[in-house]
Design a protein around this motif. Structure first.
Motif, PDB file in Angstrom:
ATOM      1  N   ALA A 191       0.813  -1.219   0.000  1.00 21.39           N
ATOM      2  CA  ALA A 191       0.000   0.000   0.000  1.00 21.39           C
ATOM      3  C   ALA A 191       0.845   1.266   0.000  1.00 21.39           C
ATOM      4  O   ALA A 191       0.594   2.196  -0.767  1.00 21.39           O
ATOM      5  CB  ALA A 191      -0.940  -0.008   1.201  1.00 21.39           C
ATOM      6  N   LYS A 192       1.866   1.325   0.872  1.00 21.74           N
ATOM      7  CA  LYS A 192       2.684   2.536   0.982  1.00 21.74           C
ATOM      8  C   LYS A 192       4.168   2.226   0.810  1.00 21.74           C
ATOM      9  O   LYS A 192       5.027   2.885   1.401  1.00 21.74           O
ATOM     10  CB  LYS A 192       2.449   3.214   2.329  1.00 21.74           C
ATOM     11  CG  LYS A 192       1.082   3.868   2.467  1.00 21.74           C
ATOM     12  CD  LYS A 192       1.003   4.683   3.751  1.00 21.74           C
ATOM     13  CE  LYS A 192      -0.353   5.335   3.901  1.00 21.74           C
ATOM     14  NZ  LYS A 192      -0.427   6.154   5.143  1.00 21.74           N
ATOM     15  N   ARG A 193       4.468   1.242   0.025  1.00 19.49           N
ATOM     16  CA  ARG A 193       5.874   0.898  -0.219  1.00 19.49           C
ATOM     17  C   ARG A 193       6.556   2.050  -0.965  1.00 19.49           C
ATOM     18  O   ARG A 193       6.019   2.548  -1.957  1.00 19.49           O
ATOM     19  CB  ARG A 193       5.934  -0.375  -1.051  1.00 19.49           C
ATOM     20  CG  ARG A 193       7.310  -0.980  -1.150  1.00 19.49           C
ATOM     21  CD  ARG A 193       7.259  -2.317  -1.851  1.00 19.49           C
ATOM     22  NE  ARG A 193       6.593  -3.318  -1.052  1.00 19.49           N
ATOM     23  CZ  ARG A 193       6.481  -4.598  -1.401  1.00 19.49           C
ATOM     24  NH1 ARG A 193       6.992  -5.003  -2.555  1.00 19.49           N
ATOM     25  NH2 ARG A 193       5.864  -5.458  -0.620  1.00 19.49           N
ATOM     26  N   PRO A 194       7.722   2.522  -0.482  1.00 19.39           N
ATOM     27  CA  PRO A 194       8.392   3.668  -1.132  1.00 19.39           C
ATOM     28  C   PRO A 194       8.652   3.441  -2.615  1.00 19.39           C
ATOM     29  O   PRO A 194       9.146   2.393  -3.024  1.00 19.39           O
ATOM     30  CB  PRO A 194       9.703   3.794  -0.347  1.00 19.39           C
ATOM     31  CG  PRO A 194       9.392   3.237   1.004  1.00 19.39           C
ATOM     32  CD  PRO A 194       8.428   2.108   0.750  1.00 19.39           C
ATOM     33  N   VAL A 195       8.319   4.461  -3.396  1.00 17.55           N
ATOM     34  CA  VAL A 195       8.467   4.408  -4.846  1.00 17.55           C
ATOM     35  C   VAL A 195       9.850   4.931  -5.245  1.00 17.55           C
ATOM     36  O   VAL A 195      10.225   6.038  -4.862  1.00 17.55           O
ATOM     37  CB  VAL A 195       7.378   5.267  -5.519  1.00 17.55           C
ATOM     38  CG1 VAL A 195       7.589   5.323  -7.021  1.00 17.55           C
ATOM     39  CG2 VAL A 195       5.993   4.736  -5.184  1.00 17.55           C
ATOM     40  N   PRO A 196      10.643   4.172  -5.995  1.00 19.15           N
ATOM     41  CA  PRO A 196      11.969   4.656  -6.399  1.00 19.15           C
ATOM     42  C   PRO A 196      11.883   5.736  -7.474  1.00 19.15           C
ATOM     43  O   PRO A 196      11.149   5.584  -8.454  1.00 19.15           O
ATOM     44  CB  PRO A 196      12.662   3.394  -6.930  1.00 19.15           C
ATOM     45  CG  PRO A 196      11.547   2.479  -7.318  1.00 19.15           C
ATOM     46  CD  PRO A 196      10.393   2.790  -6.434  1.00 19.15           C
ATOM     47  N   ILE A 197      12.628   6.832  -7.285  1.00 20.69           N
ATOM     48  CA  ILE A 197      12.704   7.915  -8.280  1.00 20.69           C
ATOM     49  C   ILE A 197      14.168   8.325  -8.446  1.00 20.69           C
ATOM     50  O   ILE A 197      15.003   8.065  -7.572  1.00 20.69           O
ATOM     51  CB  ILE A 197      11.856   9.142  -7.870  1.00 20.69           C
ATOM     52  CG1 ILE A 197      12.317   9.684  -6.512  1.00 20.69           C
ATOM     53  CG2 ILE A 197      10.381   8.804  -7.849  1.00 20.69           C
ATOM     54  CD1 ILE A 197      11.656  10.990  -6.124  1.00 20.69           C
ATOM     55  N   ARG A 198      14.466   8.986  -9.562  1.00 16.71           N
ATOM     56  CA  ARG A 198      15.827   9.458  -9.834  1.00 16.71           C
ATOM     57  C   ARG A 198      15.942  10.926  -9.409  1.00 16.71           C
ATOM     58  O   ARG A 198      15.367  11.803 -10.051  1.00 16.71           O
ATOM     59  CB  ARG A 198      16.167   9.318 -11.316  1.00 16.71           C
ATOM     60  CG  ARG A 198      16.345   7.901 -11.794  1.00 16.71           C
ATOM     61  CD  ARG A 198      16.840   7.832 -13.233  1.00 16.71           C
ATOM     62  NE  ARG A 198      16.055   8.689 -14.119  1.00 16.71           N
ATOM     63  CZ  ARG A 198      16.522   9.777 -14.712  1.00 16.71           C
ATOM     64  NH1 ARG A 198      17.778  10.171 -14.507  1.00 16.71           N
ATOM     65  NH2 ARG A 198      15.759  10.490 -15.521  1.00 16.71           N
ATOM     66  N   LEU A 199      16.664  11.175  -8.342  1.00 16.33           N
ATOM     67  CA  LEU A 199      16.883  12.557  -7.899  1.00 16.33           C
ATOM     68  C   LEU A 199      18.081  13.186  -8.603  1.00 16.33           C
ATOM     69  O   LEU A 199      18.476  14.310  -8.282  1.00 16.33           O
ATOM     70  CB  LEU A 199      17.076  12.601  -6.375  1.00 16.33           C
ATOM     71  CG  LEU A 199      15.828  12.247  -5.554  1.00 16.33           C
ATOM     72  CD1 LEU A 199      16.107  12.369  -4.073  1.00 16.33           C
ATOM     73  CD2 LEU A 199      14.647  13.119  -5.946  1.00 16.33           C
ATOM     74  N   THR A 200      18.658  12.470  -9.565  1.00 16.31           N
ATOM     75  CA  THR A 200      19.730  13.033 -10.403  1.00 16.31           C
ATOM     76  C   THR A 200      19.181  13.446 -11.767  1.00 16.31           C
ATOM     77  O   THR A 200      19.955  13.818 -12.654  1.00 16.31           O
ATOM     78  CB  THR A 200      20.853  11.994 -10.598  1.00 16.31           C
ATOM     79  OG1 THR A 200      20.284  10.808 -11.192  1.00 16.31           O
ATOM     80  CG2 THR A 200      21.503  11.628  -9.278  1.00 16.31           C
ATOM     81  N   ALA A 201      17.840  13.384 -11.935  1.00 19.33           N
ATOM     82  CA  ALA A 201      17.222  13.697 -13.233  1.00 19.33           C
ATOM     83  C   ALA A 201      17.517  15.133 -13.646  1.00 19.33           C
ATOM     84  O   ALA A 201      17.372  16.067 -12.861  1.00 19.33           O
ATOM     85  CB  ALA A 201      15.713  13.493 -13.151  1.00 19.33           C
ATOM     86  N   GLY A 202      17.948  15.294 -14.879  1.00 19.11           N
ATOM     87  CA  GLY A 202      18.259  16.622 -15.407  1.00 19.11           C
ATOM     88  C   GLY A 202      19.715  16.988 -15.301  1.00 19.11           C
ATOM     89  O   GLY A 202      20.205  17.860 -16.033  1.00 19.11           O
ATOM     90  N   ALA A 203      20.466  16.331 -14.405  1.00 26.10           N
ATOM     91  CA  ALA A 203      21.898  16.626 -14.237  1.00 26.10           C
ATOM     92  C   ALA A 203      22.705  15.847 -15.259  1.00 26.10           C
ATOM     93  O   ALA A 203      22.345  14.728 -15.630  1.00 26.10           O
ATOM     94  CB  ALA A 203      22.355  16.280 -12.826  1.00 26.10           C
ATOM     95  N   TYR A 204      23.806  16.422 -15.708  1.00 25.59           N
ATOM     96  CA  TYR A 204      24.662  15.746 -16.679  1.00 25.59           C
ATOM     97  C   TYR A 204      25.524  14.721 -15.960  1.00 25.59           C
ATOM     98  O   TYR A 204      26.183  15.010 -14.956  1.00 25.59           O
ATOM     99  CB  TYR A 204      25.564  16.750 -17.399  1.00 25.59           C
ATOM    100  CG  TYR A 204      26.588  16.082 -18.297  1.00 25.59           C
ATOM    101  CD1 TYR A 204      26.211  15.526 -19.517  1.00 25.59           C
ATOM    102  CD2 TYR A 204      27.920  15.989 -17.896  1.00 25.59           C
ATOM    103  CE1 TYR A 204      27.136  14.896 -20.316  1.00 25.59           C
ATOM    104  CE2 TYR A 204      28.847  15.360 -18.701  1.00 25.59           C
ATOM    105  CZ  TYR A 204      28.458  14.815 -19.915  1.00 25.59           C
ATOM    106  OH  TYR A 204      29.373  14.184 -20.712  1.00 25.59           O
ATOM    107  N   VAL A 205      25.508  13.492 -16.464  1.00 22.61           N
ATOM    108  CA  VAL A 205      26.325  12.414 -15.900  1.00 22.61           C
ATOM    109  C   VAL A 205      27.099  11.781 -17.037  1.00 22.61           C
ATOM    110  O   VAL A 205      26.519  11.365 -18.055  1.00 22.61           O
ATOM    111  CB  VAL A 205      25.451  11.348 -15.198  1.00 22.61           C
ATOM    112  CG1 VAL A 205      26.322  10.222 -14.662  1.00 22.61           C
ATOM    113  CG2 VAL A 205      24.655  11.974 -14.062  1.00 22.61           C
TER     114      VAL A 205
END
Length: 393
Positions: A191-205
């Protein structure tokens, strides 16, 4: 009883049309949107009727009625997928994000994001002017791993955190650390399992540095990139394929229309079957729509129960590798080894006991077994002893 009759009538209405649709070209199977909409309409109607009956039975109204009604309208609706073979590929068991045409998460949610340290960089990112104001209102809390471990050590503190927010998101770089720390409090239920997201989105890697695992761990994405990640997460559903032949995925809520549920279901089916089920449609046995406590309404059923025509045999199956008498041989060797371990007196007693059992068995066999000739003679003797006819003329 009345409720089960209603469900039975609903199911009868839903399965009037053939549930397996084949086309001449392209994929041999396809989902019929008309059948999905019919099932969705019947399911929503049944669930709403049950909610109304529940409200009518409540004799006393209290201040929590509005809250209860909101919970009833947020009841989830699931797509149940049954396969012919177990999904055993470990790569297919990872949680997958599936964008939906109609979001199932309400707009007034409270979001908490678990980030990599230092958390200040991500707090400043959310507070910046470039970050959308409407989304900033939803992101109520940003917690770094270090502060999370300090403030929420006990089971009660974790439970309080779980109840405080509606949606949890986690930086994909620290998802393993967060999962191990939060444990079954958060991960026992979906129900409330943490959702993975990219907090590096938009940065050049640099791609070469990424391959060599030399990417700086403190890379922070741009406000626009991270905002897009959060919005996509809020407008998606998440698939966790279980290592079995059945899995469920949330495709809507009771507040949605039948058309919206149909579009969400079609989007989920189009994303799951080609990518996450080995052999695609050939391995799908059935698709159903259901509520939390309702019967499943079929929207697609397979005509055959096998994935390959070679699995269908014209004759009974014979196992070539089966060695006849192997069990008997093993048992005989075990008895010989047992007898070698006994002394003379114990061996003699065992042999005598076996002889008694054998004689008793033969005696019982003689009593039970009657030859065909003897049985016929007994029958004729019994009939000849009857003076009057058995059936009066």
């Amino acid at each position: 009883m009345a409720r089960s009759k209603t469900v039975a009538r609903t199911q009868k209405t839903v399965i009037e049309m053939p549930l397996t649709t084949k086309v001449a070209t392209g994929t041999p199977y396809q989902l019929d949107p008309t059948q999905v909409e019919r099932a969705a309409k019947a399911l929503v109607s049944h669930m709403k009727k049950h909610v109304e009956e529940k409200d009518e039975k409540a004799a006393v109204k209290n201040l929590a009625d509005d809250e209860d009604e909101a919970e009833d309208s947020d009841q989830p609706i699931f797509l149940s997928v049954s396969t012919k073979k177990h999904v055993s590929d470990s790569n297919r068991l990872k949680p997958t994000k599936i964008p939906l045409p109609h979001a199932i998460i309400p707009n007034d949610v409270r979001v908490c994001i678990f980030t990599k340290d230092p958390q200040r960089a991500y707090k400043d990112l959310v507070a910046s002017d470039a970050f959308p104001a409407t989304l900033r209102e939803k992101v109520v809390r940003v917690l770094g791993v270090e502060k999370l471990k300090k403030r929420y050590k006990s089971f009660e503190q974790k439970r309080a955190l779980l109840a405080e927010f509606d949606v949890f998101m986690v930086d994909d770089r620290v998802i393993k650390i967060v999962a191990e720390f939060l444990g079954k409090t958060f991960y026992q239920s979906k129900a409330k399992r943490p959702v993975p997201i990219r907090l590096t989105a938009g940065a050049y890697v640099d791609k070469t540095a990424k391959k060599d695992n030399k990417v700086s761990q403190n890379v922070v994405g741009t406000p626009q990139g991270v905002a897009k990640e959060i919005e996509t997460a809020l407008n998606s559903t998440y698939l966790s394929m279980s290592a079995s032949a059945n899995t469920s995925i949330r495709v809507g809520t009771l507040a949605m229309t039948a058309q919206q549920l149909t579009e969400n279901t079609s989007a989920v089916v189009a994303a799951i079957i080609p990518k996450h089920i080995a052999q695609g449609w050939r391995n799908v046995r059935s698709l159903h729509l259901k509520g939390p406590a309702t019967k499943a309404l079929p929207i697609w059923l397979a005509e055959e129960l096998w994935t390959d025509d070679a699995q269908v045999l014209d004759q009974p199956y014979k196992n070539k590798h089966l060695v006849e008498g192997k069990t008997t041989e093993r048992k005989r060797k075990w008895e010989e080894w047992e007898e070698e371990m006994l002394d003379d007196e114990e061996l003699a007693a065992k042999i005598a006991q076996q002889e008694v059992k054998k004689a008793k068995k033969e005696k019982n066999s003689e009593k039970k077994s009657i030859s065909r000739e003897k049985r016929k003679a007994l029958k004729d003797a019994a009939l000849s002893g009857v003076q009057t006819p058995l059936i009066a003329g």
